[in-house]
Motif scaffolding. Sequence first.
Motif: not given
Lengths: 254, 256
Positions: B41-69
Amino acid sequence: MGAGHAHRLYWAADSPVHRLPAHCKLVAVLAFVLLVVATPATAYAAFLGYAVLLTAVAAAARVPPALLLRRLLIEVPFVAFALALPFVAGGDRTEVLGMSLSVSGLHGAWNVLAKGTLGVAASVLLAATTQVWALLIALQRLRVPTLLVQIASFMIRYSDVVVQEMARMRIARESRGFTARGPRSWKVLATSAGALFIRTYERGERVHLAMVSRGHTGSMPVLDQQPAGRAAWGTAVTLPAAALALCLLGWWTR
Amino acid sequence: MTGAPRGGQLPPSLEVSGLAFAYPDGHQALFGVDLVVRRGERVALLGPNGAGKTTLVLHLNGILTGGRGQVRVGGVPVDAEHLREVRQRVGIVFQDPDDQLFMPTVRQDVAFGPANCGLDGEELRTRVERALAQVGMAEFADRPPHHLSFGQRRRVAVATVLAMEPEILVLDEPSSNLDPASRRELAEVLDALDVTVLMVTHDLPYALQLCPRAVVLSGGTVVADGPTRELLCDEALMRQHRLELPFGFDPRSVRV
């Protein structure tokens, strides 16, 4: 900056010197400089010989003499000290053009000037015939500690980026009517330097993040393993071998 | 490969379930994100500034961890134990190519990732050459990255990640700072790739051009998920989440 530029110091040409593996050249230049420094200052013939050797290398590398001479100017701030020596040193004095000069000072000045010029000329030739990245790989291959090579490599990679950033900040300052004049502008300049530092630091963090994302765990992978053949070493060693002969001759005839 | 079941149906490229995360300073960026991206699939992740897009991306390869889920990539959970495998499977192309390209030559930079994964010799060389050919930069292999144009650097940054043969390619604002020609060239490169793509962007026409499906992230949760054209035509949704189409652009009139 457009595509296709090599580093400013590099003189693009196709010559036997350009084709030599960088680590061979690096070793040859280092050995040459050490031998030059080890030669007694009074062995004038040996120094003439060294100059002839470098001229031959420059000719083989098709580096124009004018370019070489122009780049030697970088030496000027360092030799200024050497030129002062004959006036300030003590000991026996001699008359030259009506000026009273110190003999040991004259010898000292000659020593600094001759050895410095030969060393700088050899380095200029190395830089003109070798790409910067090839030198970095050469250092790696010569087992220089990886950390030092990495620091040098990041410095070379990002110095342009930082300089461009600095230029943009200066243009932005001046566009708002700022001119750097007198102590009153120091505060602004200091703030700019601080901002530049923080930006650079943050870039460092982002670069590290991107490296970690590609599986970096602390050590750099060693790439491009092309061993230098015996022929390459044979060619490269010509310069220090000839220099060794001259150096020994210098000691012999002292 | 560990974690991936053999035979039967392949697991989705990306599975995010109930992901919540707060930064150490107490700012909560994600409030339970659920997202599944199927293979190819090709999916676009849209959202205003500060929506959490970058935070989400940094979870995808484990740069950020430690939250729930939990995050799973091709069936492999993103955790300390699988970090190495996950980083090979998730290729993130960061926004500023100068952050990503740091080696003395393009070739070495593209080789950096696969070499970290343990490749060497002929295998490494073919990987690098294929990745560079995929982005049309094969003849620039021996140039230093800082002597390339911005668009070329962006394409090389894509190659550095493609060389790792990732399960999913994550692009952070791929069209930012590109002139129209470089923008089109990059779109052609991305369109020709046979890989799952998650594209984080503000560039709505680009999302429509490249991604059949879009997800809107706002206030740390997924607020919409559907065909890109439908989302872009939903004026109430767009206004509510500060998404704006460029002047004169009508998603209904564009053929994709």
